[in-house]
Write a protein that holds these residues in place. Structure first.
Motif, PDB file in Angstrom:
ATOM      1  N   LEU B 547      -0.796  -6.433   5.991  1.00 51.12           N
ATOM      2  CA  LEU B 547      -0.745  -5.547   4.821  1.00 51.12           C
ATOM      3  C   LEU B 547       0.076  -6.139   3.673  1.00 51.12           C
ATOM      4  O   LEU B 547       0.292  -5.480   2.674  1.00 51.12           O
ATOM      5  N   PHE B 548       0.509  -7.402   3.854  1.00 51.73           N
ATOM      6  CA  PHE B 548       1.324  -8.014   2.799  1.00 51.73           C
ATOM      7  C   PHE B 548       0.647  -7.972   1.422  1.00 51.73           C
ATOM      8  O   PHE B 548       1.254  -7.516   0.447  1.00 51.73           O
ATOM      9  N   PRO B 549      -0.640  -8.390   1.287  1.00 54.72           N
ATOM     10  CA  PRO B 549      -1.254  -8.357  -0.044  1.00 54.72           C
ATOM     11  C   PRO B 549      -1.324  -6.945  -0.627  1.00 54.72           C
ATOM     12  O   PRO B 549      -1.035  -6.748  -1.801  1.00 54.72           O
ATOM     13  N   ILE B 550      -1.683  -5.974   0.216  1.00 51.07           N
ATOM     14  CA  ILE B 550      -1.771  -4.603  -0.310  1.00 51.07           C
ATOM     15  C   ILE B 550      -0.386  -4.119  -0.709  1.00 51.07           C
ATOM     16  O   ILE B 550      -0.213  -3.461  -1.742  1.00 51.07           O
ATOM     17  N   ASN B 551       0.625  -4.486   0.086  1.00 49.83           N
ATOM     18  CA  ASN B 551       1.981  -4.056  -0.244  1.00 49.83           C
ATOM     19  C   ASN B 551       2.471  -4.679  -1.551  1.00 49.83           C
ATOM     20  O   ASN B 551       3.272  -4.065  -2.255  1.00 49.83           O
ATOM     21  N   VAL B 552       1.971  -5.886  -1.858  1.00 51.08           N
ATOM     22  CA  VAL B 552       2.332  -6.474  -3.155  1.00 51.08           C
ATOM     23  C   VAL B 552       1.801  -5.591  -4.275  1.00 51.08           C
ATOM     24  O   VAL B 552       2.499  -5.324  -5.263  1.00 51.08           O
TER      25      VAL B 552
END
Lengths: 692, 692
Positions: B547-552
């Protein structure tokens, strides 16, 4: 200037630059200059992106499956590590409280523990870097998913969302291969990273230019991905070679250890032992020397040094912070690149395409001074206009450079702050960090914030750079066009005229402030002995009354400074999560600061180095399970020493050591003991964490 | 819309509105509406301003001279207050340290001590209100000094600066008359205030309209001055009558007091005695009841109540704070009035003067929707345009109302904060207020800041209202034109279209955040006993990676919220000096907060109520100097009690009492004792100021 030339700063989320099609209008028109770019030929690489993803996605999936099979097979061989880790893994370790919650140390053979400090930091940083760069490219891409090209605008939204989940999954095997800590894993990692790296390099060598935004933008934006892949494709072979060497050494020294078990010494334990030794070592009496007031020079030096993060002996920054720093740096690079690629080529085209007809328009608006009273532009006016546009370009680039440097400084400074805060929290000084007392326990909010932390830091670095750049650009443009160019050319002296007209006003304000200071110093305060006392109160009150109107005007200036100063402060510190943008008491409503505080909580409660060092010591004891006498000896040693010195403390620690030892050897008791153990340990840790 | 109509928000410091001359262009054109104002006739009051000032300035000077003569004469009559104050006034009282630095209590017969708490607050507030309103009128005036009209632009600057000093001097006698505390002073004050009041009223009744900015602007901006003058011209007669009555009463009761001495009981001493009694009274055991956690409703109620400043029993806000509040309120009134007078009539004129030809221009720019494909405007388009302009007006007025209300709330809240801070400092809790330890001693910086305080508060209220209004106006205009009008008319649905296109994106972000929260709650944290511990670490790390990209992207939203939130917070809190706009540790660089901190220092070190109460008690003893037995009795009483209870403390206080008594009776010893006395007293006061 036509409106098309000025819309270049239009950064939209989906990257469909509206003027993309008009890009080459200037090209055909203004071909009298060297600056005009040639038409970029259509380029089709031998391995297109579609094919690359279509091949690599199944390969990645296969690698993942192989890794899981490998882990499963190893789990069945329980006596791989002389039984101890296997034994530990059988019981529900996760219920063992913080004391043995670091069960992950034992189960480090699964392909997931890449966010532990024990993991190799370079690897995680490289993979997160690849992931974030992919996100940056994805956001501006018109074909978000490689398999589906030429989709409609409506569908593109959905594909983009799918791509947000696809890319992490696609790059996940690159990190999973390493965390198995298995030679086969390293070998698979080698193959995977080489494949990725070669394909990317090949594509970029074949097609270095692309028509999107700027001819080399695509190449430059892929640079971090390629660099990270190069790092990976060097790291994996190195690990493979290392594992072969270690195995050889162990074959010679330790006869009874299975050759398949590569990582005998628990990775990362060295740091924790060093930390423990560092803490237990005698304090050097440096503090008594530094009691003397530091000189101005040394204070300036220490202030400048605070912007340069120098690693400290005996302390490592946690992995998540290193990750967030790395992705932030990549974020700054990508945003700066995008800004440069969007603005500079366009304004160069605008400058080269400037004609006398367009200059007439500027003269009519009064933006360019004209000597000809009819406003018919000559060569001089055209040159002036081109000089103005060139100045804009210089302003843009210089403000971008300044904001990049400032962002780096701030990131470095915040690293230093993180270290100080972590050290304080390790020592139990909670109020020094949060300015109020808080419990350092995991909670839902805290854990979600921990998950958000690196992403937020990255996003804030992006946004912070953007805002800083906009603000600095506006400031430098104002400075250039109201101060520098008037001084150069002598025209457009608006600001200087205002200053000239208002000088009596400024002088009055300055005089009033100076007079009040002088009066206070020589007349309203007693001279001589300290503490100085008030005197001549009558005159003080009269002066306060008489200067009230002037002081209101001083206050207006102070207010403007307050506004500008706080805005600049907030803009410069925007990328720092450890600085709250809100006032004292409402800090928690700042999402960045809140995330940071909760992150610190989780970090300290879950990865206190002293606790980890203790866990490692315990685990090493377990690993050498055949000689349990050491532990018993340790208990005996503790007993004699504890009894002689401090009764209650010694008793407590002895009881705990017994408990830990008993539980390690009788794991079936764990579910019944857990509550009491975790409570007492947590309390003990918080009360005096530096001296366990 | 022509550019002339849009420049109405141009607030320049010297108030020369560039479009002043074009004001009536619309008048002659657009006379089809009722809104068009008639031409204002030239009006010459019977007593013009020149004459008024030419008469009143010498009169004020004369009054000042009479007052000084009066004070000089009274100083020669040393036995006016039974000798005691006269005796005290002979020695250099200002060198007596903080213990007797409140010598001003004794010398309250001079015409200057109007910034003491003992003074009548209403009077000071009224005169400062007059002064500040004059400043507001002066800043926008083209004839700053009344004697010199029709000066050139260059000279006007100088005259304005002169006027900044002239007006305080001109209104000074109004306050000086009261501080003499003499019947003759009250009489002169009556005459002066009546003169000022009658002339102002007469002028405004004769000429209620003026052509400047808006026909009634001049009248409305003079309103605070007239109100303050009315207060003064009622207050002085009341004081005169009161002095006559008191004299009568004293004549009956105290035979040996000279009839000329009006104010026998020291004014203001009542409050300090009450304060002392309040502190020395037994604490009510309320705290044990309030230990229980307050309910949400009561917390909301207490939060709302924190915006309403209710006076607290046994505590009075210092005069300087009351002054700053009053001038801030006047500042808000003047700024709001100016904004209204500049914007609303002009936009009404623009609206009434709108023609179909002008509407065509708006349709061409796409600002007004047209059903006619050729873009030829009909009645409907004209009505739409007028509706839009009316909406602008509504936005302007509503945002002004909101920002005025918010500024008032903030001023009220800051009053409450001042009270809390003062009470904490009185009790010695320095770190609770400044978040670091500071010495509460007067210094040059602190005293200058004390002088600046009221002016800064006023200026910040002005600026704060202006900034708030601009921000809220922009926000309401955006809200109106992108949400309300599209919902009403169905045109210009830009924002809704964007929202519609982006909903999958928003949904993804929301889902990601919700999913992470749910996972954390049910899967990553152990359920059951507290404290909750982490579990399923593998899944946690995998989810964090995936979920790193979405969290960005979530981080980008959080960053936008951080930016908007902190900007709004700073804009709303701009007028509060007790809130720093900068982060923790650099608070001192905020000029407002710095001024506030230093003001608090001076206020607490110089006007601690306990110290003042003690000074009053001493002075009352001196005043009744014929019976010194009381003091000796007090010493004896103290002796017996102190010896029995606590040795060292009793001894110290006894020694101090002896010292004070000895010094009072032998003032020639003072210069030799001063250092030791002030030191010991200051230490004593700071260490335990609540229990002297």
């Amino acid at each position: 200037m036509s409106s098309q030339g000025l819309v270049t700063d239009d950064l939209s989320m989906d990257g469909n630059f509206a003027y993309d099609d008009n890009w080459y209008i200037y090209d055909q028109k203004g071909d009298q200059d060297d600056m005009t770019p040639e038409v970029i030929p259509d380029c089709h690489p031998t391995i297109p992106y579609d094919l690359y993803h279509a091949c690599m996605a199944p390969v990645s999936l296969a690698v993942l499956l192989i890794l899981s099979l490998l882990v499963k097979r190893k789990k069945l061989y329980k006596n791989c590590w002389d039984g101890a880790p296997g034994l530990l893994r059988d019981v529900p370790l996760v219920q063992m409280g913080p004391f043995l919650n670091h069960s992950r140390l034992c189960s480090s053979l699964s392909p997931v523990h890449f966010l532990e400090e024990e993991g190799h930091k370079g690897l995680s940083v490289a993979v997160f870097g690849i992931l974030f760069s992919s996100l940056c490219i994805l956001v501006l891409d018109s074909d978000p998913l490689p398999f589906i090209s030429g989709s409609s605008t409506q569908n593109r939204e959905y594909w983009k969302i799918m791509a947000l989940l696809y890319y992490p999954a696609f790059y996940y095997p690159l990190i999973a291969c390493a965390t198995v800590r298995h030679r086969a894993g390293y070998f698979l990692g080698c193959l995977l990273s080489w494949c990725h790296c070669v394909v990317h390099l090949w594509q970029k060598v074949e097609c270095p230019q692309s028509p999107k935004i700027y001819r080399y933008y695509s190449l430059l934006s892929y640079l971090p991905i390629i660099l990270c892949l190069v790092v990976l494709s060097l790291w994996y072979p190195a690990q493979l070679v290392k594992s072969f060497r270690e195995q050889k050494r162990k074959k010679v020294t330790v006869e009874h250890v299975q050759v398949f078990c590569v990582c005998f010494k628990l990775p990362g334990s060295g740091y924790y032992e060093d930390y423990l030794k560092n803490i237990l070592a005698k304090r050097t009496p440096n503090k008594s020397i530094s009691r003397a007031k530091p000189s101005l020079l040394s204070r300036i030096r220490s202030y400048v040094c605070s912007f340069l993060y120098a690693p400290q002996e005996g302390f490592q920054i946690p992995l998540k912070l290193v990750l967030s720093l790395a992705t932030s740096v990549i974020a700054v690079y990508q945003v700066a690149l995008l800004l440069l690629a969007v603005f500079v080529p366009s304004i160069q085209i605008v400058r080269s395409g400037m004609t006398k007809e367009l200059t007439a328009l500027f003269i009519q608006f009064g933006l360019v001074p004209s000597e000809n009273p009819a406003g018919i532009p000559g060569d001089k006016e055209l040159a002036t206009l081109k000089h103005y546009i060139w100045s804009l370009e210089v302003c843009f680039v210089s403000s971008l450079v300044v904001s990049c440097l400032l962002t780096f400084c701030m990131l470095m400074k915040s690293m230093g702050k993180h270290r100080i805060n972590l050290q304080r929290l390790y020592q139990g000084a909670v109020t020094d960090v949060f300015y109020c007392s808080r419990k350092l326990q995991p909670s839902q909010q805290a854990l979600v914030c921990w998950m958000f932390f690196a992403s937020f830091q990255t996003a804030f670095a992006c946004l912070g750079l953007l805002i800083q750049h906009i603000v600095f650009f506006v400031c430098t443009v104002i400075f250039t066009f109201f101060v520098v160019i008037p001084l150069q050319s002598g025209s457009n002296m608006l600001l200087f005229k205002i200053m000239e007209n208002m000088w009596p006003f400024w002088l009055t304000l300055v005089l009033a402030v100076v007079a009040q200071n002088l009066l206070t110093h020589y007349y309203f305060l007693e001279r001589g002995r300290l503490p100085r006392e008030l005197t001549n109160r009558r005159a003080l009150y009269i002066v306060t009354f008489l200067l009230f109107p002037i002081n209101v005007l001083v206050g207006v200036l102070a207010g403007v400074w307050r506004m500008v100063g706080s805005a600049l402060y907030n803009v410069v510190h925007f990328c720092r999560l450890d600085v709250s943008m809100l006032g004292h008491g409402v800090e928690v409503f700042d999402p960045g600061y809140r995330t940071y505080c909760h992150y610190l909580k989780i970090e300290v409660s879950q990865s206190h180095p002293v606790m980890k060092a203790f866990c490692f010591l315990l685990l090493q004891v377990c690993t050498k399970g055949s000689q349990p006498r050491d532990v018993e000896e340790g208990v005996k040693l503790m007993k004699t020493r504890a009894c002689s010195s401090k009764g209650s403390k010694g008793k407590r620690s002895r009881a705990r050591w017994f408990l830990a030892y008993t539980l390690l050897n009788n794991p079936s008791l764990l579910p019944y003991r857990k509550g009491a153990l975790s409570d007492s340990t947590a309390n003990g840790m918080q009360a005096n964490p530096a001296k366990p």
